[in-house]
Motif scaffolding. Sequence first.
Motif, mmCIF file in Angstrom:
data_model
loop_
_atom_site.group_PDB
_atom_site.id
_atom_site.type_symbol
_atom_site.label_atom_id
_atom_site.label_comp_id
_atom_site.label_asym_id
_atom_site.label_seq_id
_atom_site.Cartn_x
_atom_site.Cartn_y
_atom_site.Cartn_z
ATOM 1 N N ALA A 19 0.830 -1.210 0.000
ATOM 2 C CA ALA A 19 0.000 0.000 0.000
ATOM 3 C C ALA A 19 0.861 1.255 0.000
ATOM 4 C CB ALA A 19 -0.934 -0.008 1.200
ATOM 5 N N VAL A 20 1.957 1.240 0.746
ATOM 6 C CA VAL A 20 2.860 2.400 0.777
ATOM 7 C C VAL A 20 3.409 2.667 -0.623
ATOM 8 C CG1 VAL A 20 5.096 3.196 1.626
ATOM 9 C CG2 VAL A 20 3.452 2.215 3.214
ATOM 10 N N ARG A 21 3.793 1.605 -1.300
ATOM 11 C CA ARG A 21 4.305 1.779 -2.672
ATOM 12 C C ARG A 21 3.226 2.365 -3.595
ATOM 13 N NH1 ARG A 21 6.809 -3.641 -1.665
ATOM 14 N NH2 ARG A 21 8.961 -3.170 -1.107
ATOM 15 N N GLN A 22 1.995 1.858 -3.464
ATOM 16 C CA GLN A 22 0.907 2.353 -4.318
ATOM 17 C C GLN A 22 0.565 3.813 -4.007
ATOM 18 O OE1 GLN A 22 -2.266 -0.401 -3.643
ATOM 19 N NE2 GLN A 22 -1.358 -2.007 -4.917
ATOM 20 N N VAL A 23 0.560 4.167 -2.725
ATOM 21 C CA VAL A 23 0.243 5.545 -2.323
ATOM 22 C C VAL A 23 1.318 6.496 -2.836
ATOM 23 C CG1 VAL A 23 0.069 7.078 -0.315
ATOM 24 C CG2 VAL A 23 -1.167 4.917 -0.339
ATOM 25 N N ARG A 24 2.569 6.084 -2.762
ATOM 26 C CA ARG A 24 3.646 6.938 -3.276
ATOM 27 C C ARG A 24 3.591 7.071 -4.788
ATOM 28 N NH1 ARG A 24 9.172 7.739 -1.010
ATOM 29 N NH2 ARG A 24 9.115 8.357 -3.127
ATOM 30 N N GLU A 25 3.239 5.984 -5.487
ATOM 31 C CA GLU A 25 3.120 6.042 -6.940
ATOM 32 C C GLU A 25 1.987 6.979 -7.357
ATOM 33 O OE1 GLU A 25 2.627 2.079 -8.383
ATOM 34 O OE2 GLU A 25 4.696 1.511 -7.890
ATOM 35 N N ALA A 26 0.940 7.042 -6.532
ATOM 36 C CA ALA A 26 -0.194 7.919 -6.830
ATOM 37 C C ALA A 26 0.071 9.366 -6.399
ATOM 38 C CB ALA A 26 -1.447 7.391 -6.140
ATOM 39 N N ARG A 27 1.268 9.629 -5.881
ATOM 40 C CA ARG A 27 1.713 10.976 -5.494
ATOM 41 C C ARG A 27 0.972 11.565 -4.293
ATOM 42 N NH1 ARG A 27 6.142 10.459 -8.013
ATOM 43 N NH2 ARG A 27 6.235 10.873 -10.236
ATOM 44 N N TYR A 28 0.493 10.728 -3.401
ATOM 45 C CA TYR A 28 -0.054 11.216 -2.136
ATOM 46 C C TYR A 28 1.089 11.293 -1.128
ATOM 47 C CZ TYR A 28 -4.676 10.197 -4.037
ATOM 48 O OH TYR A 28 -5.804 10.166 -4.807
ATOM 49 N N ARG A 29 0.955 12.191 -0.150
ATOM 50 C CA ARG A 29 2.018 12.384 0.839
ATOM 51 C C ARG A 29 1.702 11.601 2.111
ATOM 52 N NH1 ARG A 29 4.154 14.944 4.932
ATOM 53 N NH2 ARG A 29 6.222 15.814 4.839
ATOM 54 N N ILE A 30 2.609 10.707 2.472
ATOM 55 C CA ILE A 30 2.469 9.920 3.700
ATOM 56 C C ILE A 30 3.121 10.700 4.832
ATOM 57 C CG2 ILE A 30 3.072 7.776 4.866
ATOM 58 C CD1 ILE A 30 3.158 6.460 2.094
ATOM 59 N N GLY A 31 2.337 10.981 5.880
ATOM 60 C CA GLY A 31 2.865 11.723 7.016
ATOM 61 C C GLY A 31 3.656 10.851 7.963
#
Length: 174
Positions: A19-31
Amino acid sequence: MASKVIHALYTDDDLLLQAVRQVREARYRIGEIYTPFPVHGLDKAMGLAPTRLAITSFLYGIVGLAVAISMMNFIMIEDWPMDIGGKPSFSFLQNMPAFVPIMFELTVFFAAHLMVFTFFMRSKLWPFKKAENPDVRTTDDHFLMEVELGNHDANELTRFLFDTGASEIKIFNR
């Protein structure tokens, strides 16, 4: 204005890593990510820079070695020279084989103890600090990813996080 964050809860560490990889690929910022145990490869998946704690540990060890050498030279050679076991008391270099255990121990002592203080200061962990854990289940068996909402649509991001395998999602004002 308070910024909004979304807390996505996962039940498996492999699912979280994907999920972290997918969220980063979608350009969302993980806090932040909260896990009950260290997850191998999570720092790389989040794109975090390598830590410099090893460099500080080496420097602390060098300080410990310098303290050991200067202390033994002053105590055993300059201040109170003693003839112990026939060893000459006028030369540090001739006595150095006997001083190696002390030099090793003080090197490790300084590196270990100063690293503890450095880690606590860097992590902002000090006595009586209130815990910042957003969900108590992350200390047992759940994994929480905090994603900053920013200018994104909350419904779209929530749907996306459910598609990545999140079991529960909550929106908070920070």
